[in-house]
Scaffold this motif. Structure first.
Motif, PDB file in Angstrom:
ATOM      1  N   THR A  76       1.664  22.059  34.683  1.00 49.54           N
ATOM      2  CA  THR A  76       2.251  21.789  33.362  1.00 49.54           C
ATOM      3  C   THR A  76       3.634  22.409  33.260  1.00 49.54           C
ATOM      4  O   THR A  76       4.577  21.788  32.743  1.00 49.54           O
ATOM      5  N   MET A  77       3.760  23.632  33.752  1.00 49.47           N
ATOM      6  CA  MET A  77       5.042  24.337  33.698  1.00 49.47           C
ATOM      7  C   MET A  77       6.113  23.589  34.495  1.00 49.47           C
ATOM      8  O   MET A  77       7.254  23.444  34.037  1.00 49.47           O
ATOM      9  N   ILE A  78       5.746  23.092  35.666  1.00 42.97           N
ATOM     10  CA  ILE A  78       6.691  22.340  36.492  1.00 42.97           C
ATOM     11  C   ILE A  78       7.128  21.068  35.765  1.00 42.97           C
ATOM     12  O   ILE A  78       8.331  20.732  35.726  1.00 42.97           O
ATOM     13  N   LEU A  79       6.183  20.350  35.184  1.00 49.49           N
ATOM     14  CA  LEU A  79       6.501  19.123  34.449  1.00 49.49           C
ATOM     15  C   LEU A  79       7.423  19.402  33.268  1.00 49.49           C
ATOM     16  O   LEU A  79       8.383  18.660  33.024  1.00 49.49           O
ATOM     17  N   VAL A  80       7.108  20.471  32.521  1.00 49.36           N
ATOM     18  CA  VAL A  80       7.911  20.805  31.335  1.00 49.36           C
ATOM     19  C   VAL A  80       9.347  21.132  31.719  1.00 49.36           C
ATOM     20  O   VAL A  80      10.304  20.645  31.098  1.00 49.36           O
ATOM     21  N   PHE A  81       9.519  21.937  32.762  1.00 48.72           N
ATOM     22  CA  PHE A  81      10.877  22.344  33.153  1.00 48.72           C
ATOM     23  C   PHE A  81      11.653  21.208  33.797  1.00 48.72           C
ATOM     24  O   PHE A  81      12.889  21.170  33.725  1.00 48.72           O
ATOM     25  N   LEU A  82      10.957  20.267  34.410  1.00 45.98           N
ATOM     26  CA  LEU A  82      11.653  19.155  35.054  1.00 45.98           C
ATOM     27  C   LEU A  82      11.979  18.013  34.098  1.00 45.98           C
ATOM     28  O   LEU A  82      13.043  17.389  34.204  1.00 45.98           O
ATOM     29  N   PHE A  83      11.079  17.748  33.143  1.00 47.09           N
ATOM     30  CA  PHE A  83      11.214  16.520  32.362  1.00 47.09           C
ATOM     31  C   PHE A  83      11.322  16.707  30.854  1.00 47.09           C
ATOM     32  O   PHE A  83      11.719  15.773  30.156  1.00 47.09           O
ATOM     33  N   SER A  84      10.949  17.849  30.327  1.00 45.36           N
ATOM     34  CA  SER A  84      10.995  18.024  28.871  1.00 45.36           C
ATOM     35  C   SER A  84      12.378  18.484  28.416  1.00 45.36           C
ATOM     36  O   SER A  84      13.002  19.350  29.047  1.00 45.36           O
ATOM     37  N   LYS A  85      12.836  17.906  27.326  1.00 46.78           N
ATOM     38  CA  LYS A  85      14.118  18.300  26.750  1.00 46.78           C
ATOM     39  C   LYS A  85      13.957  19.352  25.655  1.00 46.78           C
ATOM     40  O   LYS A  85      14.947  19.816  25.092  1.00 46.78           O
ATOM     41  N   ARG A  86      12.731  19.718  25.356  1.00 49.84           N
ATOM     42  CA  ARG A  86      12.449  20.687  24.305  1.00 49.84           C
ATOM     43  C   ARG A  86      12.546  22.103  24.861  1.00 49.84           C
ATOM     44  O   ARG A  86      11.769  22.512  25.721  1.00 49.84           O
TER      45      ARG A  86
END
Length: 315
Positions: A76-86
């Protein structure tokens, strides 16, 4: 691929996993299964698959779930840092990972080097913080995410903001006291509810003093949340995120206090374990709701600021 959908799925999986860890941790404590794997970690009594005993099964299952959820949280952390703009999502997932690793480390130390009850009580507190961060992360990708980022148009006073954050910190103290009661095995210090050993104010010694202090702290938390809701309802419109969070915080603290009474009355009965897990479930929901309430106040406009901006300027 809809990346928003995957972010939501992994965030919710992390939240559910952390909630399960909380319940399983409480189960380990209540069944006194913490030594079910001896002094070995990460193995259980020197084996990858331990011999079947209730204590080893409970303890090793807890370790296994922590490991699986940690992997989900890492993904989840990898996904958030790679793709989330929040930016707030990155803070939430980082906080969740930090406290997950911290509670896992503390759990390992508790096995290898037995800790005091005061230190062991922190284990539940760190797990609760991990859950709160994953809850906030999951809410980012729901309809509440917009209010968490930009607010919902509610205007509250600076005093209410400070009160909300103060209550959040105080609720953590109440949680710690509850965990301390469990780890010192002091639950039987107060027989009966709402009275303690048949007295309004019992003799403050030993286990009785620990349990009674926790009861007073929980009662005070209920009182301040009642006062907070009465104030919030004068400043926030019904249906707003702030109003609903304050309302549900009040409902949950009442249920939490009643579940505490249920735990006491269930002592010595088969339903005691279920009552204890219900108590853990409710305090987790309450702390999560208070965390959301606190974050929501950061996105509201203070009434004093609005009034100052709207006031006519003197020449």
């Amino acid at each position: 691929m809809n990346i928003h959908r995957w972010l939501k799925r992994f965030s919710f999986a992390s939240m559910i996993g952390m909630f399960l860890i909380l319940l399983m941790g409480a189960l380990v404590t209540k069944t006194e299964s913490g030594r079910g794997c001896g002094e070995d970690w990460p193995l259980c009594n020197g084996k990858f698959i331990p011999a079947y005993t209730i204590e080893s099964l409970i303890e090793y299952s807890h370790r296994f779930v922590v490991g699986v959820v940690s992997m989900i949280l890492l993904a989840t952390m990898i996904l958030v840092f790679l793709f989330s703009k929040r930016k707030d999502a990155k803070w939430y997932v980082s906080g969740a990972m930090f406290f997950t690793l911290l509670q896992a480390l503390l759990g390992a130390l508790a096995v290898v080097m037995p800790q005091s009850s005061a230190i062991l009580a922190l284990h539940f507190g760190f797990s609760l913080l991990s859950f709160a961060f994953t809850l906030l992360l999951a809410l980012v990708y729901t309809r509440f995410g917009e209010a968490m980022q930009h607010g919902d148009g509610t205007n509250i006073s600076k005093g209410v903001r400070m009160a909300v954050w103060g209550i959040l910190l105080y609720s953590y103290v109440v949680v710690y006291l509850g965990a301390f009661v469990r780890h010192t095995q002091s639950t039987g210090g107060c027989i009966g509810w709402p009275l303690c050993n048949g007295e309004v104010i019992p003799e403050m010694t030993g286990a009785t003093s620990i349990v009674f202090t926790h009861r007073l702290a929980a009662a005070l938390l209920g009182l301040v949340l009642l006062m907070l809701f009465m104030v919030v309802r004068t400043q926030a419109r019904p249906g707003s995120s702030l109003y609903e969070a304050a309302k549900w915080s009040l409902i949950l603290v009442v249920l939490q206090i009643l579940s505490g009474g249920f735990v006491t009355l269930a002592l010595g009965h088969d339903i005691y374990l279920l009552a204890s897990l219900l108590h853990t479930l409710l305090i987790s929901c309450l702390f999560g709701m208070l965390s959301f309430l606190s974050i929501t106040t950061l996105r509201t406009s203070a009434q004093e600021d609005i009034q100052a901006y709207a006031a006519p300027r003197l020449p």
